[in-house]
Design an enzyme around this catalytic site. Sequence first.
Site, PDB file in Angstrom:
ATOM      1  N   ARG A 187      45.452  54.602  41.544  1.00  0.00           N
ATOM      2  CA  ARG A 187      44.791  55.799  42.099  1.00  0.00           C
ATOM      3  C   ARG A 187      43.284  55.758  41.816  1.00  0.00           C
ATOM      4  O   ARG A 187      42.470  56.127  42.663  1.00  0.00           O
ATOM      5  CB  ARG A 187      45.410  57.073  41.506  1.00  0.00           C
ATOM      6  CG  ARG A 187      46.801  57.364  42.082  1.00  0.00           C
ATOM      7  CD  ARG A 187      47.596  58.313  41.194  1.00  0.00           C
ATOM      8  NE  ARG A 187      47.035  59.633  41.091  1.00  0.00           N
ATOM      9  CZ  ARG A 187      47.311  60.493  40.105  1.00  0.00           C
ATOM     10  NH1 ARG A 187      48.168  60.157  39.151  1.00  0.00           N
ATOM     11  NH2 ARG A 187      46.765  61.690  40.086  1.00  0.00           N
TER      12      ARG A 187
ATOM     13  N   ARG B 237      54.441  64.335  36.659  1.00  0.00           N
ATOM     14  CA  ARG B 237      54.384  63.849  38.041  1.00  0.00           C
ATOM     15  C   ARG B 237      54.767  62.377  38.122  1.00  0.00           C
ATOM     16  O   ARG B 237      54.432  61.596  37.238  1.00  0.00           O
ATOM     17  CB  ARG B 237      52.964  64.056  38.592  1.00  0.00           C
ATOM     18  CG  ARG B 237      52.773  65.430  39.162  1.00  0.00           C
ATOM     19  CD  ARG B 237      51.369  65.759  39.542  1.00  0.00           C
ATOM     20  NE  ARG B 237      50.620  64.736  40.248  1.00  0.00           N
ATOM     21  CZ  ARG B 237      49.388  64.915  40.711  1.00  0.00           C
ATOM     22  NH1 ARG B 237      48.803  66.103  40.552  1.00  0.00           N
ATOM     23  NH2 ARG B 237      48.753  63.952  41.319  1.00  0.00           N
TER      24      ARG B 237
ATOM     25  N   ARG C 113      49.787  64.676  30.941  1.00  0.00           N
ATOM     26  CA  ARG C 113      49.886  65.960  31.682  1.00  0.00           C
ATOM     27  C   ARG C 113      51.337  66.394  31.889  1.00  0.00           C
ATOM     28  O   ARG C 113      52.195  65.624  32.305  1.00  0.00           O
ATOM     29  CB  ARG C 113      49.197  65.814  33.034  1.00  0.00           C
ATOM     30  CG  ARG C 113      49.487  66.976  33.976  1.00  0.00           C
ATOM     31  CD  ARG C 113      48.576  67.001  35.160  1.00  0.00           C
ATOM     32  NE  ARG C 113      48.710  65.850  36.023  1.00  0.00           N
ATOM     33  CZ  ARG C 113      47.970  65.648  37.114  1.00  0.00           C
ATOM     34  NH1 ARG C 113      47.030  66.526  37.439  1.00  0.00           N
ATOM     35  NH2 ARG C 113      48.146  64.586  37.860  1.00  0.00           N
TER      36      ARG C 113
ATOM     37  N   ARG D  83      39.122  62.727  51.402  1.00  0.00           N
ATOM     38  CA  ARG D  83      39.210  61.598  50.480  1.00  0.00           C
ATOM     39  C   ARG D  83      38.816  60.291  51.128  1.00  0.00           C
ATOM     40  O   ARG D  83      38.834  59.259  50.461  1.00  0.00           O
ATOM     41  CB  ARG D  83      40.661  61.461  50.037  1.00  0.00           C
ATOM     42  CG  ARG D  83      40.985  62.153  48.741  1.00  0.00           C
ATOM     43  CD  ARG D  83      42.492  62.030  48.589  1.00  0.00           C
ATOM     44  NE  ARG D  83      42.905  61.783  47.263  1.00  0.00           N
ATOM     45  CZ  ARG D  83      43.408  62.706  46.463  1.00  0.00           C
ATOM     46  NH1 ARG D  83      43.478  63.950  46.834  1.00  0.00           N
ATOM     47  NH2 ARG D  83      43.815  62.383  45.269  1.00  0.00           N
TER      48      ARG D  83
ATOM     49  N   LYS E 221      39.903  68.867  39.129  1.00  0.00           N
ATOM     50  CA  LYS E 221      39.728  69.598  40.395  1.00  0.00           C
ATOM     51  C   LYS E 221      40.708  70.766  40.489  1.00  0.00           C
ATOM     52  O   LYS E 221      40.333  71.883  40.822  1.00  0.00           O
ATOM     53  CB  LYS E 221      39.941  68.654  41.609  1.00  0.00           C
ATOM     54  CG  LYS E 221      39.044  67.431  41.596  1.00  0.00           C
ATOM     55  CD  LYS E 221      39.277  66.533  42.815  1.00  0.00           C
ATOM     56  CE  LYS E 221      40.648  65.902  42.870  1.00  0.00           C
ATOM     57  NZ  LYS E 221      40.928  64.915  41.820  1.00  0.00           N
TER      58      LYS E 221
HETATM   59  P1  AP5 Z   1      43.738  68.447  36.971  1.00  0.00           P
HETATM   60  O1  AP5 Z   1      42.988  69.717  37.063  1.00  0.00           O
HETATM   61  O2  AP5 Z   1      45.130  68.405  37.490  1.00  0.00           O
HETATM   62  O3  AP5 Z   1      42.903  67.266  37.633  1.00  0.00           O
HETATM   63  P2  AP5 Z   1      42.821  66.843  39.150  1.00  0.00           P
HETATM   64  O4  AP5 Z   1      41.449  66.316  39.383  1.00  0.00           O
HETATM   65  O5  AP5 Z   1      43.272  67.947  40.049  1.00  0.00           O
HETATM   66  O6  AP5 Z   1      43.864  65.649  39.115  1.00  0.00           O
HETATM   67  P3  AP5 Z   1      45.043  65.248  40.095  1.00  0.00           P
HETATM   68  O7  AP5 Z   1      45.813  64.164  39.401  1.00  0.00           O
HETATM   69  O8  AP5 Z   1      45.823  66.427  40.574  1.00  0.00           O
HETATM   70  O9  AP5 Z   1      44.206  64.677  41.290  1.00  0.00           O
HETATM   71  P4  AP5 Z   1      44.562  63.684  42.331  1.00  0.00           P
HETATM   72  O10 AP5 Z   1      43.368  63.794  43.200  1.00  0.00           O
HETATM   73  O11 AP5 Z   1      44.920  62.311  41.949  1.00  0.00           O
HETATM   74  O12 AP5 Z   1      45.966  64.239  42.899  1.00  0.00           O
HETATM   75  P5  AP5 Z   1      46.349  65.057  44.185  1.00  0.00           P
HETATM   76  O13 AP5 Z   1      47.424  65.969  43.789  1.00  0.00           O
HETATM   77  O14 AP5 Z   1      45.166  65.585  44.899  1.00  0.00           O
HETATM   78  O15 AP5 Z   1      43.694  67.988  35.440  1.00  0.00           O
HETATM   79  C1  AP5 Z   1      44.368  66.840  34.976  1.00  0.00           C
HETATM   80  C2  AP5 Z   1      44.748  67.022  33.506  1.00  0.00           C
HETATM   81  O16 AP5 Z   1      43.565  67.150  32.737  1.00  0.00           O
HETATM   82  C3  AP5 Z   1      45.580  68.294  33.211  1.00  0.00           C
HETATM   83  O17 AP5 Z   1      46.489  68.033  32.183  1.00  0.00           O
HETATM   84  C4  AP5 Z   1      44.524  69.316  32.746  1.00  0.00           C
HETATM   85  O18 AP5 Z   1      45.071  70.284  31.873  1.00  0.00           O
HETATM   86  C5  AP5 Z   1      43.536  68.410  32.039  1.00  0.00           C
HETATM   87  N1  AP5 Z   1      42.153  68.892  32.102  1.00  0.00           N
HETATM   88  C6  AP5 Z   1      41.525  69.445  33.164  1.00  0.00           C
HETATM   89  N2  AP5 Z   1      40.247  69.743  32.864  1.00  0.00           N
HETATM   90  C7  AP5 Z   1      40.067  69.353  31.559  1.00  0.00           C
HETATM   91  C8  AP5 Z   1      38.957  69.404  30.658  1.00  0.00           C
HETATM   92  N3  AP5 Z   1      37.755  69.887  31.043  1.00  0.00           N
HETATM   93  N4  AP5 Z   1      39.118  68.906  29.417  1.00  0.00           N
HETATM   94  C9  AP5 Z   1      40.322  68.395  29.010  1.00  0.00           C
HETATM   95  N5  AP5 Z   1      41.419  68.339  29.810  1.00  0.00           N
HETATM   96  C10 AP5 Z   1      41.282  68.811  31.090  1.00  0.00           C
HETATM   97  O19 AP5 Z   1      46.935  63.889  45.123  1.00  0.00           O
HETATM   98  C11 AP5 Z   1      48.139  63.249  44.828  1.00  0.00           C
HETATM   99  C12 AP5 Z   1      48.485  62.269  45.952  1.00  0.00           C
HETATM  100  O20 AP5 Z   1      48.635  62.984  47.194  1.00  0.00           O
HETATM  101  C13 AP5 Z   1      47.456  61.189  46.258  1.00  0.00           C
HETATM  102  O21 AP5 Z   1      47.559  60.075  45.393  1.00  0.00           O
HETATM  103  C14 AP5 Z   1      47.825  60.842  47.713  1.00  0.00           C
HETATM  104  O22 AP5 Z   1      48.975  60.054  47.766  1.00  0.00           O
HETATM  105  C15 AP5 Z   1      48.146  62.208  48.287  1.00  0.00           C
HETATM  106  N6  AP5 Z   1      46.977  62.896  48.847  1.00  0.00           N
HETATM  107  C16 AP5 Z   1      46.466  64.094  48.443  1.00  0.00           C
HETATM  108  N7  AP5 Z   1      45.407  64.413  49.161  1.00  0.00           N
HETATM  109  C17 AP5 Z   1      45.225  63.404  50.061  1.00  0.00           C
HETATM  110  C18 AP5 Z   1      44.245  63.163  51.076  1.00  0.00           C
HETATM  111  N8  AP5 Z   1      43.259  64.035  51.313  1.00  0.00           N
HETATM  112  N9  AP5 Z   1      44.360  62.023  51.780  1.00  0.00           N
HETATM  113  C19 AP5 Z   1      45.351  61.134  51.573  1.00  0.00           C
HETATM  114  N10 AP5 Z   1      46.290  61.290  50.615  1.00  0.00           N
HETATM  115  C20 AP5 Z   1      46.226  62.439  49.861  1.00  0.00           C
END
Ligand code: AP5
Length: 213
Positions: free
Chosen positions: A171, A160, A127, A88, A13
């Site tokens: 997660r 992270r 990552r 979410r 994402k």
């Molecule tokens: P990346 O692009 O970072 O993937 P992502 O889907 O953004 O993954 P995240 O881990 O950031 O998502 P998340 O939803 O768990 O975390 P968030 O920060 O929102 O890619 C990941 C890896 O894959 C990278 O190394 C990249 O290079 C690689 N990659 C990407 N595309 C690729 C491809 N096509 N092929 C190969 N490799 C690839 O949330 C973190 C925390 O915040 C949550 O756990 C929660 O505690 C809190 N939080 C955030 N939002 C909310 C909400 N709305 N409600 C409640 N709590 C929330």
Amino acid sequence: MRLILLGPPGAGKGTQAKLLKEKYGIPQISTGDILRKAVKDQTAVGIEVQAFMQAGNLVPDELVINLIKERIKEGDCSGGFILDGFPRTQIQAAKLTETLGTMGIEIDAVVEFSVDNKALVDRLTGRWTCTECGEMFHESARKSRVDGICDHCGGALFQRDDDKRETIINRLEIYKQETQPLIKYYKQQGRLKTVEGQGDVHEVFSQVCSLIT
Ligand code: AP5
């Protein structure tokens, strides 16, 4: 254009949001990035959410809903925005629909990324992210030229706190229970576009662009 990017942790994402932001000139609103900054700065919100995030649990709905409500009213969102990591839960999705309704706007498309669990765990455990520019690397698939240093800006790379294997498993389970039901919610609204997120980053991006334009 107003988009929601939906998918499990590691689905890509954030990666795709950055490319969309560049191509369409609209802001990426990542609740994860906003919350991580709050934790880093030790603001009142940061102190409140720290333990939830470290354990890989969702932070309280009300907190993140208020944060988004304020953010999408800012001037840079008038031409559209990309929601990365929000909504979410069903409560968040319903509140978003309600808030946008009061503003007389709606979501154009919800892009869902489908990636298998093994690939997700591999992506997240390997990552490394730049502290300065946010660029992402992977310890085997996309290594930085110098260990621990960003190729683009020379910033230090970090892993992270929630990218530990056991936290990732939590997660993924939370995604299944709390967020996956939103796929049906947006499908019923006719807004859902599903992308095969397993391919190369640029192949995935082409798919996304073809579905939203
Ligand atoms: P990346 O692009 O970072 O993937 P992502 O889907 O953004 O993954 P995240 O881990 O950031 O998502 P998340 O939803 O768990 O975390 P968030 O920060 O929102 O890619 C990941 C890896 O894959 C990278 O190394 C990249 O290079 C690689 N990659 C990407 N595309 C690729 C491809 N096509 N092929 C190969 N490799 C690839 O949330 C973190 C925390 O915040 C949550 O756990 C929660 O505690 C809190 N939080 C955030 N939002 C909310 C909400 N709305 N409600 C409640 N709590 C929330």
